[in-house]
Motif scaffolding. Structure first.
Motif, PDB file in Angstrom:
ATOM      1  N   LEU A 174    -122.288 -12.128 -12.301  1.00  0.00           N
ATOM      2  CA  LEU A 174    -120.886 -11.460 -11.655  1.00  0.00           C
ATOM      3  C   LEU A 174    -121.543  -9.985 -11.409  1.00  0.00           C
ATOM      4  N   THR A 179    -114.771 -10.052 -11.445  1.00  0.00           N
ATOM      5  CA  THR A 179    -114.228 -10.354 -12.937  1.00  0.00           C
ATOM      6  C   THR A 179    -114.621 -11.893 -12.981  1.00  0.00           C
ATOM      7  N   THR A 180    -114.158 -12.263 -14.480  1.00  0.00           N
ATOM      8  CA  THR A 180    -114.551 -13.760 -14.695  1.00  0.00           C
ATOM      9  C   THR A 180    -113.643 -14.522 -13.793  1.00  0.00           C
ATOM     10  N   THR A 190    -122.601 -11.080 -16.804  1.00  0.00           N
ATOM     11  CA  THR A 190    -122.374 -10.163 -16.055  1.00  0.00           C
ATOM     12  C   THR A 190    -123.724  -9.487 -15.537  1.00  0.00           C
TER      13      THR A 190
END
Length: 206
Positions: A174, A179-180, A190
């Motif tokens: 990410l 965001t997830t 991340t």
């Protein structure tokens, strides 16, 4: 850092404006959807000026992806790295400063374009190379001869060899700002976790 002359600043601004225009046109219309004349009209320069900086529109598009609008903030951040920081920690900070979400996003767009338009691929690879060599020069400058050059290049190439799959989208990471919900996969890292993983391996000697 070497202080630029006014002429150098103007030349850099012209090159950036042309490259930005080319990259934006490629994103809007695809590589086949515009010509050099469209680039110079969008940027406000002549075709002759374009020829002073680029050999073709593909080169301009690739350079547009790695164009940094303002380097003052970047150079200011570099001055805040402690003088006694290890070379590995210096590289860690340098990479975090250089690989912003905007730059990675633009390089991802360029990667996608190069897959669709093969003529762009060598220029994409050159853009990646320029990003890497830029980091090399900065790290060598910051190390000020305190570390062996072989060690310096080994560190740089180890990190960038791992960053390339991130840019190509082969690694589930990410980016800053995501965001997830963008990728709910539990194994997704991340960007900060990705960097920490790289540096964990480097600190432990693989």
């Amino acid at each position: 850092m070497i202080k630029q002359t006014l002429r150098d600043i103007k030349k850099e601004a012209t090159e950036k404006a042309l490259a930005e225009a080319a990259f934006e046109l490629a994103l809007e219309h695809g590589l086949d959807g515009f010509v050099v004349e469209d680039i110079v009209q969008k940027a406000g320069y002549s075709r002759r000026t374009f020829a002073n900086y680029f050999t073709c529109k593909e080169e301009a598009v690739a350079m547009g992806a790695v164009t940094v609008r303002n380097t003052n903030e970047y150079e200011e951040l570099l001055t805040k790295i402690p003088e006694n920081a290890s070379l590995l920690d210096t590289l860690y900070q340098l990479i975090k400063m250089q690989l912003t979400s905007e730059l990675i996003g633009r390089l991802r767009e360029l990667s996608l374009l190069s897959r669709k338009f093969p003529a762009l691929e060598p220029h994409y690879l050159r853009a990646i190379h320029l990003t890497q060599t830029g980091a090399q020069k900065t790290l060598l400058h910051l190390s000020n001869g305190k570390y062996d050059e072989v060690y310096t290049y080994l560190l740089i190439n180890s990190v960038y060899g791992t960053v390339l799959p991130l840019i190509d989208g082969k690694l589930n990471v990410l980016l800053p700002g995501q965001t997830t919900s963008d990728d709910p996969s539990p194994e997704t890292l991340t960007f900060d976790q990705f960097l920490e993983t790289i540096y964990g391996y480097l600190r432990n000697g693989f």
